[in-house]
Design an enzyme around this catalytic site. Structure first.
Site, short mmCIF file in Angstrom:
data_model
loop_
_atom_site.label_atom_id
_atom_site.label_comp_id
_atom_site.label_asym_id
_atom_site.label_seq_id
_atom_site.Cartn_x
_atom_site.Cartn_y
_atom_site.Cartn_z
N ASN A 244 0.81 -1.23 0.00
CA ASN A 244 0.00 0.00 0.00
C ASN A 244 0.84 1.27 0.00
OD1 ASN A 244 0.89 0.29 2.66
ND2 ASN A 244 -0.96 -0.62 3.53
N ASP A 291 2.33 1.66 8.50
CA ASP A 291 0.90 1.40 8.28
C ASP A 291 0.30 0.61 9.45
OD1 ASP A 291 1.94 -1.17 7.83
OD2 ASP A 291 1.93 -0.91 5.66
N ASP A 444 -6.62 18.42 18.11
CA ASP A 444 -5.53 19.27 17.64
C ASP A 444 -5.87 20.75 17.82
OD1 ASP A 444 -2.99 19.51 16.10
OD2 ASP A 444 -4.30 20.44 14.60
N GLU A 475 -5.05 19.57 22.83
CA GLU A 475 -3.71 20.12 22.61
C GLU A 475 -3.72 21.60 22.99
OE1 GLU A 475 -0.22 20.96 19.31
OE2 GLU A 475 -2.31 20.81 18.69
#
Length: 709
Positions: A244, A291, A444, A475
């Site tokens: 991938n 991955d 985030d 965060e």
């Protein structure tokens, strides 16, 4: 200033009688033209006291204040400094060099703190500053099945204290810094009403209350404090399925960025072998193939570390290595796998006793996100026009002048979370992945979202309806209790502890006294429920590697024995705090990595070269994992100061009594001795029991348990 829950038991006439003159001086940095300065603080309800410019260019004013701690700021040229201890515009390292320290101002900034000393002719005062309000979570919350009751007082004002409820519960001094003390007791969660009784420094008994326990006090998730966390930046963790790898190029930002495509001087995204050196686009568009298959292959390794919580950086379709430029919130990035593989990975993690939280990015998208692409094609005719802040149309994606973007980065157009459609969509995304099987979310740049507190109150309610045990982390880099009142987040990413307090001590640059005071300052404004759920870290995907910060050198450098010893000290400190210790992938191997020069930067994200893992450092982290499991006090929310002398730092963990533990650290290069509390103390690593005092080697740590022969 009489804030809610802050009770000053001192008559006005006595305050005036005790007042002493205090001079405040502002010395502007070179190059700053100053037109006006005023003093505003807790002593004048944050009103304006003009300061006068002196012949030497400084500004000053003298006011009469009663003894005790005061918080204040200078108001300069019609603006508030964000942080009185460090502001790049108005003064670095401090706007006022005479301020002892700084405290949270409730608005995401920091007030300066100064302790006003009594004058030589000031008579002793029969006064008491007492702070408690059961409606404020810092004073009352639930953790580990106990009701934590706390109050604040000035240093040295209280001899002893107790809580009176169904019976009498002794209170112990828990915290102390330059501005005051915090006292604490643990009560049954069934408690509905209580009083606080104390004896002041003059031997006078004081009574406060009765106080009623709120119907639904802020309650910690018990599973969090029992966890050990590991952060995975998946693209650089391990390549378990090379088939991938090429899919990373198909969804890359380059496909959606004509500005980049038309510039022949810029390299294109490319694939690399796992051990290839950092290249021209290492930061964001040099792909190495990590991955989900790689994560699953490493599950036995993670379990052997004692890991029980995984924090994944963005897993969803995006245009870069880092993944914060989302192209599809509901689609797994093809370079990592697909939805079916993610389901298998979660199931495998849960089967191995690991909970998993995902990275959620509500502040901005990538250029390839379908709503942004619709705006690119249709302009004002797009029903998603108001999802963004478009400055001009038509425009070319990749031209940051045309639309608002995070930090001005053209690949990260900012979302309008003030738009109810955007808000509903994003909250629906988070709820979808919680239903899918994730155990929580890390958000985030939470403080940069529009209407952040309103947005995250809605997010919490929606997520907790689906999973009442879901863990929510923001965060936010600075200490800021405004997010942690029980209606938004369970914890911030605790850089304020890890980088602002622990790192300096582990480097040997901060004294033990300053370190213990720094920890006290944070834990005094955070509730015990928040401490129990603390997402504690020193390094992450956004910082240099901890070993590099500790003098270990840059990428591929050979760290010195001292740097490795300081890494062990720092990690032992991290594991010793209440909450969950979290560290970035590869720290356990003693890997280094610094911030390079753009675009070959962020070398701390270089792929993990597993064959170079330091076995001694790895075993150290495995030992810490076993200690977290084996020492019950380390899973407690309770932190209590003991001693801080020179380079030697010590604090208690757990409820006082037979099960408590004493954490001891020496950041100095010389040996030292620490006097011990009464009784025997057994070293949890060596098994040896000590009484009276314990030797500490250079740059060393010990976990001591009460008892032993």
């Amino acid at each position: 200033m009489l804030r809610r829950g802050l009770l000053f038991v001192i008559p006005l006439w006595l305050a005036l009688a005790l007042a002493v003159p205090v001079t405040f001086t502002y010395d502007p940095p070179v190059g700053l033209e100053v037109h006006s300065v005023s003093l505003r603080g807790s002593f004048n309800q944050w009103g304006e006291i003009p300061m006068l410019q002196q012949p030497d260019g400084t500004w000053s004013v003298t006011v009469e204040l009663p003894p005790g701690p005061v918080q204040y700021k200078f108001f300069i040229n019609g603006r508030w400094p964000q942080n009185m201890c460090d502001d790049p515009t108005f003064g670095t390292p401090g706007v006022d060099a005479e301020g002892l320290t700084c405290r949270d101002d409730g608005q995401g900034g920091m007030n300066a703190v100064r302790v006003v000393e009594a004058g030589p002719d000031t008579p002793p005062a029969d006064t008491l500053a007492f702070q408690h309000d059961p409606q404020e979570v810092r004073y009352l919350s639930v953790a580990a099945g106990k009701l934590s009751v706390r109050f604040g007082a000035a240093v040295g004002e209280v001899r002893n204290a107790r809580v009176i409820a169904d019976q009498s519960y002794p209170m112990l001094k828990q915290l102390e810094d330059e501005t005051g003390e915090t006292w604490r007791a643990a009560l049954p969660v069934s408690t509905q009403q209580y009083r606080i009784q104390l004896t002041d420094r003059n031997g006078k008994e004081r009574n406060f209350g009765p106080f009623r326990v709120p119907a639904h006090p802020f309650t910690a998730l018990d599973w969090v404090s029992k966890s050990v966390g590991y952060q995975i930046f998946l693209e650089r963790f391990w390549n378990g399925d090379p088939s991938n790898d090429r899919k990373a190029l198909q969804s890359d930002e380059y496909t959606f960025n004509p500005v980049w495509q038309k510039d022949p001087s810029l390299p294109k995204p490319y694939l690399s072998k796992w051990s290839d050196p950092p290249g021209a686009l290492h930061c964001c568009h040099q792909y190495f193939g990590g991955d989900l298959a790689g994560f699953m292959a490493k599950l036995p390794y993670l379990k052997a570390l004692g890991t029980t919580l995984i924090y994944f950086n963005p897993l969803f379709d995006s245009g870069s290595v880092h993944g914060y430029d989302t192209h599809g919130y509901l689609k797994v990035s093809p370079k990592f796998g697909d939805t079916a593989l993610l389901q298998k990975a979660l199931e495998a993690a849960h089967k191995n006793g690991l909970r998993v939280i995902f990275d959620f990015v509500p502040n901005h998208t990538g250029l390839g996100f379908w709503a942004f692409q619709d705006v690119v094609k249709k302009g004002r005719a797009s029903k998603y026009w108001n999802w963004y802040f478009i400055r001009q149309y038509p425009f070319t994606p990749g031209d940051s002048r045309a639309y608002e973007a995070w930090a001005g980065v053209a690949s990260l157009p900012k979302l309008n979370t003030g738009n109810l459609e955007v808000r509903r969509y994003l909250i629906g995304v988070a709820v979808n992945w919680i239903k899918f099987g994730f155990d929580g979310v890390r958000v985030d740049v939470a403080n940069e979202v529009i209407d952040p507190h309103g947005f995250f109150r809605e997010l919490r309610q929606a997520i907790r309806r689906v999973n009442p045990e879901a863990y929510l982390v923001a965060e936010v880099w600075q200490r800021d209790p405004s997010w942690l009142q029980g209606d938004e987040f369970d914890s911030l990413m605790n850089y304020a502890i890890g980088r602002d307090v622990l790192l300096g001590y582990a480097r040997g640059l901060s004294s033990a006294r300053r370190t213990l005071s720094g920890l006290s300052s944070i834990y005094s404004v955070y509730s015990e429920a928040v401490a129990a759920q603390g997402f504690n870290l020193i390094g992450s995907h956004d910082t240099a590697r901890v070993l590099t910060d500790l003098g270990g050198g840059g990428l591929r450098d050979q760290p010195s024995p001292e740097a490795l010893a300081r890494l062990k000290l720092a990690s032992a400190l991290l594991y010793a705090l209440p909450g969950v210790p979290v560290y970035f992938q590869g720290e356990e191997c003693g890997f280094t990595g610094e911030k390079g020069t753009y675009p070959v930067n962020e070398l701390y994200r270089y792929p993990l070269q597993w064959e170079r893992c330091n076995p001694d450092t790895l075993e150290h982290y495995r030992r810490l994992g076993r200690l977290r499991t084996g020492i019950a006090a380390l899973r407690s929310p309770v932190f209590r100061i003991y001693r801080a002398e020179g380079n030697v730092l010590a604090f208690f963990r757990g409820e006082a009594g037979a099960s408590e533990a004493l954490m001891v650290f020496n950041s100095g290069k010389d040996t030292a001795q620490l006097p011990l509390p009464q009784g025997g103390w057994r070293d949890a690593v060596s098994g040896k029991t000590y009484r009276s005092e314990i030797p500490m080697g250079p740059i060393s740590w010990r976990y001591l348990q009460r008892g032993g022969l």
